[in-house]
Design a protein around this motif. Structure first.
Motif, PDB file in Angstrom:
ATOM      1  N   THR A  17       0.812  -1.218   0.000  1.00  0.00           N
ATOM      2  CA  THR A  17       0.000   0.000   0.000  1.00  0.00           C
ATOM      3  C   THR A  17       0.843   1.264   0.000  1.00  0.00           C
ATOM      4  OG1 THR A  17      -0.115  -0.133   2.403  1.00  0.00           O
ATOM      5  CG2 THR A  17      -1.922  -1.110   1.160  1.00  0.00           C
ATOM      6  N   ARG A  69       0.367   1.424 -10.072  1.00  0.00           N
ATOM      7  CA  ARG A  69      -0.704   1.634  -9.098  1.00  0.00           C
ATOM      8  C   ARG A  69      -1.842   2.378  -9.739  1.00  0.00           C
ATOM      9  NH1 ARG A  69       1.180   3.949  -3.402  1.00  0.00           N
ATOM     10  NH2 ARG A  69      -1.036   4.067  -3.053  1.00  0.00           N
ATOM     11  N   CYS A  71      -4.611   4.663  -8.666  1.00  0.00           N
ATOM     12  CA  CYS A  71      -5.112   5.408  -7.514  1.00  0.00           C
ATOM     13  C   CYS A  71      -5.565   6.784  -7.967  1.00  0.00           C
ATOM     14  CB  CYS A  71      -4.056   5.519  -6.438  1.00  0.00           C
ATOM     15  SG  CYS A  71      -2.531   6.294  -6.984  1.00  0.00           S
TER      16      CYS A  71
END
Length: 76
Positions: A17, A69, A71
């Protein structure tokens, strides 16, 4: 299809994360794949199946791509 038994677990590794750990994770995945293809020399069919699986996983939009990622600007 014996070649795929070492490639498929790469798709199942959980992504970290934190941003710093994600860079290390991505570097590990890339180096593992390069060394695997240089050392084991998998057959063409196994390579195509793996590349297709990675492509479909990254293009699905579910955020499970192993190379980047997904996001929003608020979380990055």
């Amino acid at each position: 299809m014996y070649c795929l038994q070492c490639l498929l677990p790469v798709l199942l590794l959980p992504k970290p994360t934190e941003t710093n750990n994600f860079f290390i994770h991505r570097l590990f995945i890339v180096l593992y794949l390069i060394s695997f293809f240089l050392e084991r020399k998998p057959c063409t069919i196994c390579s195509l199946v793996f590349v297709t699986a990675v492509f479909l996983l990254c293009q699905s939009g579910l955020g499970h791509c192993i190379f980047w990622r997904n996001c929003s600007e608020a979380t990055c």
